[in-house]
Structures are given as structure tokens and as C-alpha cells.
Design a protein around this motif. Sequence first.
Motif, PDB file in Angstrom:
ATOM      1  N   ARG A  89       0.942  -1.253  -0.093  1.00  0.00           N
ATOM      2  CA  ARG A  89      -0.001  -0.073   0.070  1.00  0.00           C
ATOM      3  C   ARG A  89       0.794   1.178  -0.083  1.00  0.00           C
ATOM      4  O   ARG A  89       0.660   2.211  -0.789  1.00  0.00           O
ATOM      5  N   ARG A  90       1.914   1.170   0.878  1.00  0.00           N
ATOM      6  CA  ARG A  90       2.821   2.578   0.844  1.00  0.00           C
ATOM      7  C   ARG A  90       3.551   2.638  -0.365  1.00  0.00           C
ATOM      8  O   ARG A  90       3.628   3.862  -0.849  1.00  0.00           O
ATOM      9  N   LEU A  91       4.160   1.459  -1.049  1.00  0.00           N
ATOM     10  CA  LEU A  91       4.524   1.783  -2.537  1.00  0.00           C
ATOM     11  C   LEU A  91       3.547   2.177  -3.418  1.00  0.00           C
ATOM     12  O   LEU A  91       3.951   2.891  -4.229  1.00  0.00           O
TER      13      LEU A  91
ATOM     14  N   ALA B 231       3.046   5.792  -3.017  1.00  0.00           N
ATOM     15  CA  ALA B 231       4.213   6.634  -3.416  1.00  0.00           C
ATOM     16  C   ALA B 231       4.442   6.335  -5.089  1.00  0.00           C
ATOM     17  O   ALA B 231       5.135   7.033  -5.684  1.00  0.00           O
ATOM     18  N   GLY B 232       3.526   5.611  -5.697  1.00  0.00           N
ATOM     19  CA  GLY B 232       3.563   5.424  -7.144  1.00  0.00           C
ATOM     20  C   GLY B 232       4.523   4.703  -7.749  1.00  0.00           C
ATOM     21  O   GLY B 232       4.654   4.620  -8.796  1.00  0.00           O
ATOM     22  N   LYS B 233       5.061   3.821  -6.832  1.00  0.00           N
ATOM     23  CA  LYS B 233       6.209   2.835  -7.343  1.00  0.00           C
ATOM     24  C   LYS B 233       5.630   1.591  -7.938  1.00  0.00           C
ATOM     25  O   LYS B 233       6.114   0.784  -8.570  1.00  0.00           O
ATOM     26  N   VAL B 234       4.480   0.889  -7.446  1.00  0.00           N
ATOM     27  CA  VAL B 234       3.763  -0.036  -7.788  1.00  0.00           C
ATOM     28  C   VAL B 234       2.259   0.080  -8.325  1.00  0.00           C
ATOM     29  O   VAL B 234       1.632   1.226  -7.738  1.00  0.00           O
ATOM     30  N   GLY B 235       1.621  -0.975  -8.734  1.00  0.00           N
ATOM     31  CA  GLY B 235       0.226  -0.633  -9.204  1.00  0.00           C
ATOM     32  C   GLY B 235      -0.724  -1.040  -8.331  1.00  0.00           C
ATOM     33  O   GLY B 235      -0.367  -1.830  -7.126  1.00  0.00           O
ATOM     34  N   SER B 236      -2.113  -0.868  -8.505  1.00  0.00           N
ATOM     35  CA  SER B 236      -2.946  -1.287  -7.299  1.00  0.00           C
ATOM     36  C   SER B 236      -3.185  -2.899  -7.385  1.00  0.00           C
ATOM     37  O   SER B 236      -3.637  -3.464  -6.292  1.00  0.00           O
TER      38      SER B 236
ATOM     39  N   GLY C 294       9.382  -8.042  -8.714  1.00  0.00           N
ATOM     40  CA  GLY C 294       8.077  -7.662  -8.549  1.00  0.00           C
ATOM     41  C   GLY C 294       7.378  -8.317  -7.493  1.00  0.00           C
ATOM     42  O   GLY C 294       7.931  -9.218  -6.796  1.00  0.00           O
ATOM     43  N   TYR C 295       6.057  -8.204  -7.227  1.00  0.00           N
ATOM     44  CA  TYR C 295       5.360  -8.613  -6.094  1.00  0.00           C
ATOM     45  C   TYR C 295       4.981 -10.059  -6.137  1.00  0.00           C
ATOM     46  O   TYR C 295       4.953 -10.881  -5.228  1.00  0.00           O
ATOM     47  N   LEU C 296       4.838 -10.706  -7.365  1.00  0.00           N
ATOM     48  CA  LEU C 296       4.746 -12.176  -7.597  1.00  0.00           C
ATOM     49  C   LEU C 296       5.676 -12.989  -7.181  1.00  0.00           C
ATOM     50  O   LEU C 296       5.436 -13.791  -6.380  1.00  0.00           O
ATOM     51  N   GLU C 297       7.017 -12.619  -7.251  1.00  0.00           N
ATOM     52  CA  GLU C 297       8.018 -13.178  -6.531  1.00  0.00           C
ATOM     53  C   GLU C 297       7.970 -13.282  -4.969  1.00  0.00           C
ATOM     54  O   GLU C 297       8.143 -14.289  -4.415  1.00  0.00           O
ATOM     55  N   THR C 298       7.762 -11.995  -4.394  1.00  0.00           N
ATOM     56  CA  THR C 298       7.385 -11.998  -3.058  1.00  0.00           C
ATOM     57  C   THR C 298       6.204 -12.732  -2.459  1.00  0.00           C
ATOM     58  O   THR C 298       6.310 -13.443  -1.455  1.00  0.00           O
ATOM     59  N   LEU C 299       5.232 -12.512  -3.241  1.00  0.00           N
ATOM     60  CA  LEU C 299       4.011 -13.429  -2.945  1.00  0.00           C
ATOM     61  C   LEU C 299       4.143 -14.812  -2.827  1.00  0.00           C
ATOM     62  O   LEU C 299       4.013 -15.577  -1.854  1.00  0.00           O
ATOM     63  N   ASP C 300       4.971 -15.310  -3.956  1.00  0.00           N
ATOM     64  CA  ASP C 300       5.450 -16.869  -3.998  1.00  0.00           C
ATOM     65  C   ASP C 300       6.170 -17.164  -2.840  1.00  0.00           C
ATOM     66  O   ASP C 300       5.889 -18.174  -2.113  1.00  0.00           O
ATOM     67  N   ALA C 301       6.982 -16.422  -2.345  1.00  0.00           N
ATOM     68  CA  ALA C 301       8.055 -16.658  -1.312  1.00  0.00           C
ATOM     69  C   ALA C 301       7.241 -16.591  -0.019  1.00  0.00           C
ATOM     70  O   ALA C 301       7.646 -17.572   0.775  1.00  0.00           O
TER      71      ALA C 301
END
Length: 499
Positions: A233-235, A238-243, A451-458
Amino acid sequence: MPQRSRRAIRRLLHLSVGAIALAALAACSTRPVGPDYAVPADAVALRVHPGQSFASAGDATLANEKNLLVSNAPLPDHWWHLYRDAELNALIEKALQHNTDLRQALANLERVQAVEQEIAGSARPSLSVGGGPSYGHVSGLSVLAPGHVPSNAFGYSANAGISYQIDLFGQIRRAIEAAQAGTDAAQAAVDLTRVNVAASTARAYAAACTAGLRLDVMQHSIALQTQSADISRRLHDAGKVGSIDVQRALAQVEQLKAELPPLHASRQSALFQLATLTGEQPQDFPREVQQCHEAPRIADTIPVGDGQALLRRRPDIRQAERQLAQATAQIGVATADLYPRISLGLSAASAGRMTGLGRGDTFSWSLGPLISWSIPVNGVAHARIAQAEAGAKGALARFDGTVLNALRETETALTHYARELDRNAHLQAAREQSIQVAEEARKLYANGKTGYLETLDAERVLVNADSALAASQAHIVDEQLALFLALGGGWGVEDSGSH
């Protein structure tokens, strides 16, 4: 009553007692018909050698290590003390006092003991008395005499008898032998119920505690995933990631929360079971157990003894052996029907008008044997013998099967326990690796390098590792309790002797 009549009665009593004593001695000196019981030479139980250890005991090692987790030391009667958990000890003690299954087994034991006492009474003399007053007159034909006219009058009758069955062929002795074996089998059934009650109570307690542990693990996973969602949410702000990253993170939080209701239901079910096992209504479950969040642990090695100790300890084996003894004695009971039954009896009576009460001519007596014999010409007696012999064969097969099943259950429990320990060690190593991967993935994602997919998978891998490890710890406790149940612990000599 005239002195002569009293002396006659005393002589008759002395004569009858002496005759019964001689008959009893004669009966006891003869060997009962039918086979004398002994464990058959080909029984499976006799193939278990002294000191024979369990084949799977050597498998109970930690993964890739040689730390033995079981020993050949004898299993203590109250094995749950090995957990050193005062709450568990109190719950099992309460269950052994109030459990309804155990109360039924004890009531059945009392019934069987009463049956044994009834059968044992057949070996003792029986005494009967009867009599009473009357008013009327006897038939005129029975008092025909010159000048005698029957008239109404008060009269009386009294009789007494003592009888004793001479057990020449041992039918009564075999019946008593069978009844005693039946009582021993009922006592073994009580001990078997104690084993099951103790194990079931420990399992319900462990299930409640391990459910609490798994709830804690899941709550921790939810907290970590919530932190990850906050980072997204913070990212995003800050406009660094999409919704889409935020939505994925929140969806993962909700997915984890969906795992909580089944765990709550599992813990509540265990608490309800714990209440009924201890004789309480389901809603009166022990509230302190609801706060348990740690699985019971045994710090030391588990003593399992050897094969012969298992055969001595398992109540179902003792029950099957006693049932075999009972079936063997029934062969003798059936065989005795081929021979006559002899009873020795003494009877005395007095009857007449009240005006002649106690006169010598109103007194009568008889002493002699009564022989009854159903001559075995129609094959019924031989058919009953064949039935009893078949019953004994079936009891031997059941005895052998119970022994083999006990050995199989113990070997299986040891194997499952060892393999679950190995699995748990691998899961611990996998979790440590998953923690490092998840932490590194969060750092890379927070710095915008992945990307978040790698984080989500981990993080999913970490959640699965945490859940699998918690489930494995619950399985370890369950496998321990299965092992204790297979070993037949939960009763002792003092427990059996107190019933």
C-alpha cells in the motif's frame, strides 16, 4: 417334640453331613472329564522369545542422526506422567473415575463375578424347608377304621431337605473353572477400557493444544502477510507499484484468515470430547485447556519394553487367553453330559393334626442317592461336545490373532513415529530456508528490484512451511499416543486389584 424324635433328627443330620463329606471327597479325588487347560504349544504367544525387541525400534532415529528415541526399558503403567504435564495428569485421573465406558465395563465385571458366585454355589449342599398350618379334614377313605368318623380339625405339615450333587465327573468343577476364566476376561476388559480411556483423553487434550499451536502459527502468518500488504500500500501510494499488487496482498491476507475457522472448530471439537470423556457435559469443558497453545512433549526416550512385556501388558491379549481357557473348560462341561448325575439327599417331614404335633408317628424321613442320566443315544450330547471343541478352536484362533495384531500395531506405531520425526526434521530445515527466501524477497520488493509475484510466492512457501511444521508437530504427538495405546499402557496391578 419328644426326646426320641430330637435324637433321631440329630442322628440323621450327622449321618447326612458325613455322607455328603464322603461324597465330596470321592468327587474331588476323581479327575474331571475334558481337557485340562494350558496354552497350546503351537500358540503364537509362545513363539515370542524372551528379550525379543521390536524390529522397528531401531528405525526411531532423527533424520540422518543416530539419536535413539525409544528404549527397551519397561513402559510405566501411567505413561502419561512422561509428559510431566499436571493438567494432563489431572484430566486422565478424572476420566478414569467418571468415564461412562469404564463404568459400563466395571458394571459388567460385577455381573460376571455374581455369575461366578452363582455357579460356585452348585458345589455346595442346598437346604430347603417348607410347611404351614391348615384347617379341614382328610378323606374318609384314608382313615377308614371301625367306629372312626372324620371331622374338621386344625392340622400342620413341615418338611426339610438337604441335597448335594456328587461331582464324580467334574461337570461342576469345569463350570466353575469356566466361570473363573470368564471373570478374568471381564477384568481384562476393564483394563482394556482403562487403556482406551487414558489414550483417548490424552489425544483430546493434545488435539486441543496442537489446534491452539496451529492457530498461533496461522495468526503469525496473517500478521506477516498484513505487513507485506502495508508495504504494497505504501509503495502504491508512492506511485512505485500498481494497485494490483495491493489487491494481491489483501487477497492473500483473506486467504489466510479463511484457515482460522476450521482450526477453531477443531479445537472446540477436542474440548467437547475432553468434557464427555471426563464425565461432563460438552459445554462444561475445562476452560484452562482452551488457553493451551503448546503441544505436549516428552523430553526423554520412550520406553517400549520388548515383545514378551507387550504380551503381558496388553489387556486384550489377556482377555483372549482367558476366553480360550473358558472355552476349553466348556468342553469338560459338555463331556460330563455323557455320564449320569448323582445327588445325595436327606429329607424329613412331619404332618398331622395340631393335637398330635411332635408325636413320633407324625415323623418321616428318607436318605439316599438320586441318579439321573440322559443316555446319549440321540447324538445331542456329542453334538454339544463338538460345539464346545469348535468354540475352543475359534478362541485359539482369536488368541493368536490378538497377539499378531498387537505386535503389528506396535511395529506400525514405531515406524510411523520414526518416519514422522524424520519428516519433521526436514520440515524444520525447509522452514528455515523459506524464512531466508521470504525476508530477501521482501527487501528486494521494497527496494523495487523485483515484482510482487516473486514476493508473494516466497511468502506462500513460508506460510505452507509454517503450517506443515505445525501439523507435523501435532502428528508427532498423535503418533506417540498411538504408540502408547499399542503398547497397552494405562493400567496396573493396583488398578485391577481395586475392582
